[in-house]
Enzyme design. Structure first.
Site, PDB file in Angstrom:
ATOM      1  N   SER A  22      -2.882  -2.656   4.739  1.00 25.75           N
ATOM      2  CA  SER A  22      -1.792  -3.106   3.882  1.00 25.75           C
ATOM      3  C   SER A  22      -0.734  -2.031   3.684  1.00 25.75           C
ATOM      4  O   SER A  22      -1.047  -0.878   3.407  1.00 25.75           O
ATOM      5  CB  SER A  22      -2.361  -3.501   2.522  1.00 25.75           C
ATOM      6  N   ASN A  70       3.211   8.756   0.087  1.00 27.61           N
ATOM      7  CA  ASN A  70       4.195   7.698  -0.095  1.00 27.61           C
ATOM      8  C   ASN A  70       4.250   7.269  -1.536  1.00 27.61           C
ATOM      9  O   ASN A  70       3.277   7.359  -2.283  1.00 27.61           O
ATOM     10  CB  ASN A  70       3.897   6.507   0.822  1.00 27.61           C
ATOM     11  N   ASN A 127      -5.943  -5.563  -4.794  1.00 33.15           N
ATOM     12  CA  ASN A 127      -5.546  -4.161  -4.885  1.00 33.15           C
ATOM     13  C   ASN A 127      -5.561  -3.715  -6.341  1.00 33.15           C
ATOM     14  O   ASN A 127      -4.655  -4.036  -7.103  1.00 33.15           O
ATOM     15  CB  ASN A 127      -4.154  -4.028  -4.253  1.00 33.15           C
ATOM     16  N   CYS A 130      -3.461   0.918  -6.441  1.00 32.94           N
ATOM     17  CA  CYS A 130      -2.200   1.513  -5.995  1.00 32.94           C
ATOM     18  C   CYS A 130      -1.786   2.598  -6.977  1.00 32.94           C
ATOM     19  O   CYS A 130      -1.533   2.319  -8.148  1.00 32.94           O
ATOM     20  CB  CYS A 130      -1.095   0.473  -5.877  1.00 32.94           C
ATOM     21  N   GLY A 265      -4.220   2.511   9.024  1.00 33.44           N
ATOM     22  CA  GLY A 265      -3.023   2.641   8.202  1.00 33.44           C
ATOM     23  C   GLY A 265      -1.978   3.555   8.796  1.00 33.44           C
ATOM     24  O   GLY A 265      -1.284   3.207   9.763  1.00 33.44           O
TER      25      GLY A 265
HETATM   26  C1  LIG Z   1       3.581   3.538   3.339  1.00 36.63           C
HETATM   27  C2  LIG Z   1       2.301   2.999   2.785  1.00 36.63           C
HETATM   28  C3  LIG Z   1       2.322   1.839   2.033  1.00 36.63           C
HETATM   29  C4  LIG Z   1       1.139   1.315   1.502  1.00 36.63           C
HETATM   30  N1  LIG Z   1       1.179   0.166   0.773  1.00 36.63           N
HETATM   31  C5  LIG Z   1       0.014  -0.399   0.328  1.00 36.63           C
HETATM   32  C6  LIG Z   1      -0.007  -1.650  -0.344  1.00 36.63           C
HETATM   33  O1  LIG Z   1       1.030  -2.285  -0.515  1.00 36.63           O
HETATM   34  N2  LIG Z   1      -1.202  -2.138  -0.793  1.00 36.63           N
HETATM   35  C7  LIG Z   1      -2.371  -1.461  -0.600  1.00 36.63           C
HETATM   36  O2  LIG Z   1      -3.432  -1.931  -1.017  1.00 36.63           O
HETATM   37  N3  LIG Z   1      -2.396  -0.275   0.062  1.00 36.63           N
HETATM   38  C8  LIG Z   1      -1.227   0.270   0.524  1.00 36.63           C
HETATM   39  N4  LIG Z   1      -1.273   1.459   1.211  1.00 36.63           N
HETATM   40  C9  LIG Z   1      -2.550   2.123   1.419  1.00 36.63           C
HETATM   41  C10 LIG Z   1      -3.136   1.806   2.807  1.00 36.63           C
HETATM   42  O3  LIG Z   1      -3.368   0.434   2.950  1.00 36.63           O
HETATM   43  C11 LIG Z   1      -4.447   2.582   3.013  1.00 36.63           C
HETATM   44  O4  LIG Z   1      -5.357   2.225   1.985  1.00 36.63           O
HETATM   45  C12 LIG Z   1      -4.250   4.092   2.957  1.00 36.63           C
HETATM   46  O5  LIG Z   1      -3.027   4.429   3.541  1.00 36.63           O
HETATM   47  C13 LIG Z   1      -5.391   4.855   3.627  1.00 36.63           C
HETATM   48  O6  LIG Z   1      -5.516   4.566   4.981  1.00 36.63           O
HETATM   49  P1  LIG Z   1      -4.789   5.454   6.139  1.00 36.63           P
HETATM   50  O7  LIG Z   1      -5.158   6.883   5.864  1.00 36.63           O
HETATM   51  O8  LIG Z   1      -5.322   4.927   7.417  1.00 36.63           O
HETATM   52  O9  LIG Z   1      -3.334   5.243   5.989  1.00 36.63           O
HETATM   53  C14 LIG Z   1      -0.082   1.981   1.733  1.00 36.63           C
HETATM   54  C15 LIG Z   1      -0.098   3.146   2.506  1.00 36.63           C
HETATM   55  C16 LIG Z   1       1.067   3.658   3.039  1.00 36.63           C
HETATM   56  C17 LIG Z   1       1.011   4.912   3.852  1.00 36.63           C
END
Ligand SMILES: Cc1cc2nc3c(=O)[nH]c(=O)nc-3n(C[C@H](O)[C@H](O)[C@H](O)COP(=O)(O)O)c2cc1C
Ligand SMILES: Cc1cc2nc3c(=O)[nH]c(=O)nc-3n(C[C@H](O)[C@H](O)[C@H](O)COP(=O)(O)OP(=O)(O)OC[C@H]3O[C@@H](n4cnc5c(N)ncnc54)[C@H](O)[C@@H]3O)c2cc1C
Ligand SMILES: Cc1cc2nc3c(=O)[nH]c(=O)nc-3n(C[C@H](O)[C@H](O)[C@H](O)COP(=O)(O)OP(=O)(O)OC[C@H]3O[C@@H](n4cnc5c(N)ncnc54)[C@H](O)[C@@H]3O)c2cc1C
Ligand SMILES: Cc1cc2nc3c(=O)[nH]c(=O)nc-3n(C[C@H](O)[C@H](O)[C@H](O)COP(=O)(O)O)c2cc1C
Ligand code: FES
Ligand code: FES
Lengths: 301, 233, 301, 233
Positions: A22, A70, A127, A130, A265
């Site tokens: 997400s 972010n 979620n 956040c 992600g």
């Molecule tokens: C730019 C960005 C936006 C994100 N927006 C959401 C979101 O809207 N809802 C959510 O549950 N997680 C959000 N996340 C978290 C990711 O879904 C994920 O849980 C987190 O980035 C860890 O995984 P990764 O290290 O592979 O990125 C966001 C992450 C990033 C980097």
């Protein structure tokens, strides 16, 4: 494609366990230029809220060593607009769409969930983690009690299965997972971003208007893997794990730690083909190791 | 992956890189570049400085880790480029006045060259401002009808725009804002914005800028915007 | 050297705020080949326990993206041997030596502290946050109550000031810091390593005998900076901050977040000259910015 | 920092790098190498393959990110080397029998060359085992009195040691253990161990190995140990 990656998350069949996470994949459209989304096990929508949200002001991205901070602040068009403009497109893709839902209070969560009852979604990712919105979100995810509470209320009214997305920033994550399971959650996903801070020493100012922001990417992988293992050792419902996965070896480690599916992600930004390369890598692994299904190595550590 | 044809310093801290590339590339568009694995993590947005089929050129300033790595690459090395991304400059048929500041002059060269090719009789004036050593000035002089150079001063002090000119500006935000505020409301003014970017394609919502019509993504809806949209003049 | 980096941590005068972190600097001897230790603001001993400890078996180090996991398990010669063989050498160095003390239970902490009463140390860093030893250590550091408890008992019998080193793995770190302050701690240091996990997918096994291990290095910096800021906003006692600092800019950010001193850990392995380069960088910063003392930017964000 | 004189592939996946270096360097010692910033984070321990004042040579196998980066370096590039570290092999005056497996042969070359220089009348026999393609064999043949080569088998099957030989072994742990167990207790046997290292100088306690006399640091107390200390034969 062979069936060696087919994965059941409860009774939902994923053609493979790889799902873009997400907020890192929009509503998928942007990545259609890179590959056919039907190759994915599933995909996960940007975090949706009842009302449209403009997100946070000021700087939203800051790079860190092997990581990304972010502070998007759940910018999204709102559930209604999503159902109208994005869902028809998503629904038509031959893959599982996970719908990520955030909220600022109980009412906004529940109303959002009710609205989603109107569509034929397969899985909702709740979620409660956040770190980038002041009112709500992570507040629920920090303690087992509040996490269990909101989960119960949501499960009660949702006609879709609920997977709760946990925060790595609160109390013992295994305790929180357990509370969500007890409250009726059909799955757990983890981890959301770790709360971090950035300072621009040249400006003598904090970088993000919202003070702290969420850290993701390869830097957090060891922490995410530990938490995944802790939660998989604790709950019986399936786990969708993420946090810093950047190649098939990382993905495999999360599966070995017990994850049923994995989400991809931040690495999408670094390499838009990452999910496909991970699927191919896992498939080759199964073949080389003589596994009929990737599930044979799930939770083996 | 693209093969580097040349990558050389053209001025202190300023490099010009030409890579093999063929495809549709509009002035004002950019590419996401990388030549590293996870340190740094993200790719770097760099504008198209010039393009002819087979040859894509970037002009970039070394400011940090990413651009330092780019600067060390040599002929024959590979660089990963994704793009072209962004809207690019719209087709301009009026006379053209471009105002560039520092490395913000990078995307303007291809714009001017393309404008002159498409509007052989159109008039094009160029204002270039630099904090210290100027670069790329002769290239503009070879194309434009007039080039006004300013070093160490404030380029907008010299700026005067005629009613039949479309203005395009790229450079430090403070300069673009000043151009946006100085130029008569009768003229069309385009600004080319910058923002930290992760995906470059509209998926992360990290490069948002506020506009009169709500949030826009610099990477996808921009980087080129009408002045009215972004600067409340 | 000018006085622009002189820093008081309570009434202890450090010639500069830069101190190599416990466990990354041995007892200093190894780094004497690189520079004169008297250039340092101070140095921090390897974690000492009452009895000698052989440390953990099996793999002890594992590299991660921009990070390092370790499972040393407090290998150390014990307090008595330290006082006999290391202290005379350390004492002779013209810098502040911080003595890091771990323990497996209340008694072992208290007896260790009593033994240290015999020497003229200037500051004790009470380690209640080592994630790599099963009995004790981090167990105390996870909750405000137990952290406060052990701190009070230690403070009561120590003739030296006590700085408590906090874990990033437990409950709200600001709450824990507050409990330590209330219990009489004269300073807080943070963060110890983050608990992480590594899996060797080729061997289908966890990497560390102890299952989880501690993550440090540049990868954790955003988290450490956030926690430093949270604690500095909460307590009045001085804070010695660390976690992923790799250059003077990082160090400066921690000072801007409110830290009085900063410790340099993992990056010593990557660049043995790092502490000296950081001192020189901070000094140049003061000169360029016209600061009479680095304290002028402390806590300005 | 050291300047690279040459860095070339000598066999599939095996590289030989020579850098400028002057100082005291003993056979069996190693250096910590790096040619990157934070990705990967740590330096890599690599043994001295050969040394003459001004010229330090490493022989290394590409197995992961660090050695991949090393392999891409070219003549004239800089590489950061710290060292020499470790105890190195002790002075050997008896006859010498070395048993190397794969890339474990790397430190043995300088050992043999040095032994021959110091003991012109001493006898030196060399056993070399490789899984597939052998490398560096002629170099040993030019120095040693006898070279026994094994490819794809188990080198210790061929091994027979005379009573007046000191044995030195370096290679896969399973091979060293087998040498340690096969060779008569009358002979002196040295093994050269490996361990993941962070500091390389004895400060982090990450490279500990258990010995009869308690924990030892491979980086500082080793990498060379008497067989009795580490293998309970
Ligand atoms: C730019 C960005 C936006 C994100 N927006 C959401 C979101 O809207 N809802 C959510 O549950 N997680 C959000 N996340 C978290 C990711 O879904 C994920 O849980 C987190 O980035 C860890 O995984 P990764 O290290 O592979 O990125 C966001 C992450 C990033 C980097
Ligand atoms: C659409 C667009 C076009 C651009 N075109 C050019 C060009 O043609 N030539 C040129 O020299 N520069 C251009 N830039 C700026 C260029 O992207 C940055 O200078 C570069 O990203 C800096 O990377 P670094 O690692 O060297 O610096 P660092 O400061 O170490 O970068 C740290 C992080 O901040 C981001 N960042 C830093 N400065 C900027 C910036 N000004 N804009 C966006 N992100 C930034 C980086 O991408 C990175 O994520 C453009 C930027 C955008 C958004
Ligand atoms: C004293 C000593 C001398 C050595 N001499 C040589 C030599 O002359 N030639 C040669 O080819 N190799 C030698 N090695 C092994 C060499 O250090 C590793 O192959 C190298 O570190 C692998 O790094 P990588 O990034 O390519 O691999 P990766 O597997 O990506 O490395 C990941 C991490 O594991 C560590 N690691 C992986 N394999 C080893 C290993 N076998 N030993 C120690 N750490 C390891 C790395 O240092 C790194 O921290 C020596 C090791 C030691 C301890
Ligand atoms: C190899 C290693 C050993 C450590 N040993 C100790 C220790 O004995 N006592 C302690 O309090 N912290 C110990 N730490 C934690 C560090 O002091 C520091 O808190 C942590 O590494 C974060 O800082 P860094 O990211 O700069 O390394 C150790 C860290 C490492 C990497
Ligand atoms: S950079 Fe991701 S939306 Fe623009
Ligand atoms: S590598 Fe640090 S003690 Fe040996």
């Amino acid at each position: 494609m062979s069936k060696c990656l087919e994965t059941k998350f409860n009774d939902i069949l994923f053609k493979n366990p790889v799902i873009p996470a997400s907020g890192t994949f929009g509503f998928g459209r942007e990545y259609e230029a890179f590959y056919d989304l039907a190759k994915l096990g599933g995909l996960c929508s940007k975090g949706l809220t009842l009302e449209p949200k403009p997100g946070n002001k000021g700087m939203r991205l800051w790079e860190t060593p092997a990581g990304l901070m972010n502070s998007i602040g759940l910018e999204n068009p709102g559930i209604d607009a999503f159902i109208k403009t994005e869902w028809p497109h998503l629904k038509a893709i031959d893959t599982v769409t996970v719908i990520n839902v955030g909220g600022k209070d109980e009412e906004s969560y529940l109303t959002a969930i009710e609205k989603l009852n109107a569509i034929d979604a397969q899985l909702i990712e709740l979620n409660i983690s956040c770190p980038n919105v002041k009112a709500g979100g992570m507040a629920y995810g920090m303690k087992a009690e509040t996490a269990g509470d909101i989960t119960k209320k949501v499960v009660d009214i949702s006609r879709h299965p609920i997977m709760v997305k946990l925060s790595p920033n609160g109390d013992s994550i295994a305790d929180i997972a357990l509370a969500c399971e007890a409250a009726g959650a059909q799955g757990i996903s983890l981890i959301n971003t770790l709360q971090g801070m950035a300072i621009d020493y040249k400006k003598k100012k904090v970088v993000f208007d919202n003070l702290y922001a969420g850290l993701s990417g390869p830097a957090v992988k060891p922490i995410a893997l530990r938490m995944t293992h802790q939660v998989c050792q604790t709950v019986k419902i399936p786990v969708m794990a993420m946090g810093g996965i950047s190649d098939w070896q990382d993905a495999l480690e999360f599966i070995m730690a017990g994850a049923t599916c994995i989400q991809i992600g931040t690495i999408n930004f670094n390499n838009p083909m990452a999910p496909i390369e991970i699927i191919e890598g896992l498939e080759a692994y199964c073949i080389n190791e003589g596994l009929a299904n990737i599930g044979e190595v799930r939770g083996i550590v | 992956m693209a093969v580097i044809l040349t990558n050389t310093s053209v001025s202190p801290g300023i490099f010009k890189m030409t890579v093999e590339f063929t495809g549709d590339v509009k002035p004002g568009q950019f590419f996401m570049l990388r030549a590293w694995d996870k340190d740094p993590l993200l790719s770097r947005p760099i504008s198209v400085h010039d393009y002819t089929p087979g040859k894509l050129t970037f002009l970039y300033q070394v400011v940090g880790k990413g651009t330092e790595i780019l600067a060390r690459l040599q002929t024959g090395d590979d660089v990963t480029i994704q793009g072209p991304y962004g809207n690019g400059f719209p087709k301009i048929t009026e006379d053209l006045c471009v105002v560039g500041g520092g490395i913000g002059t990078a995307p303007l060269y291809y714009l001017v060259r393309n404008y002159k090719a498409e509007n052989p009789t159109g008039k094009c004036r160029v204002y270039l401002g630099f904090r210290d050593t100027p670069y790329g000035v002769e290239a503009f002089e070879a194309l434009a009808d007039e080039v006004v150079l300013d070093v160490g001063g404030i380029i907008t002090h010299k700026l005067s725009v005629t009613p039949d000119e479309t203005v395009v500006t790229c450079g430090p935000e403070i300069m673009m804002e000043s151009v946006a505020k100085t130029v008569s409301a009768e003229n069309t003014v385009y600004v080319s914005l910058e923002a930290h970017m992760a995906c470059g394609i509209g998926a992360c919502l990290g490069c948002t800028c506020e506009t009169k019509s709500g949030n826009k993504k610099v990477c996808k809806d921009g980087p080129v915007f009408l002045r009215e949209e972004v600067f409340y003049v």
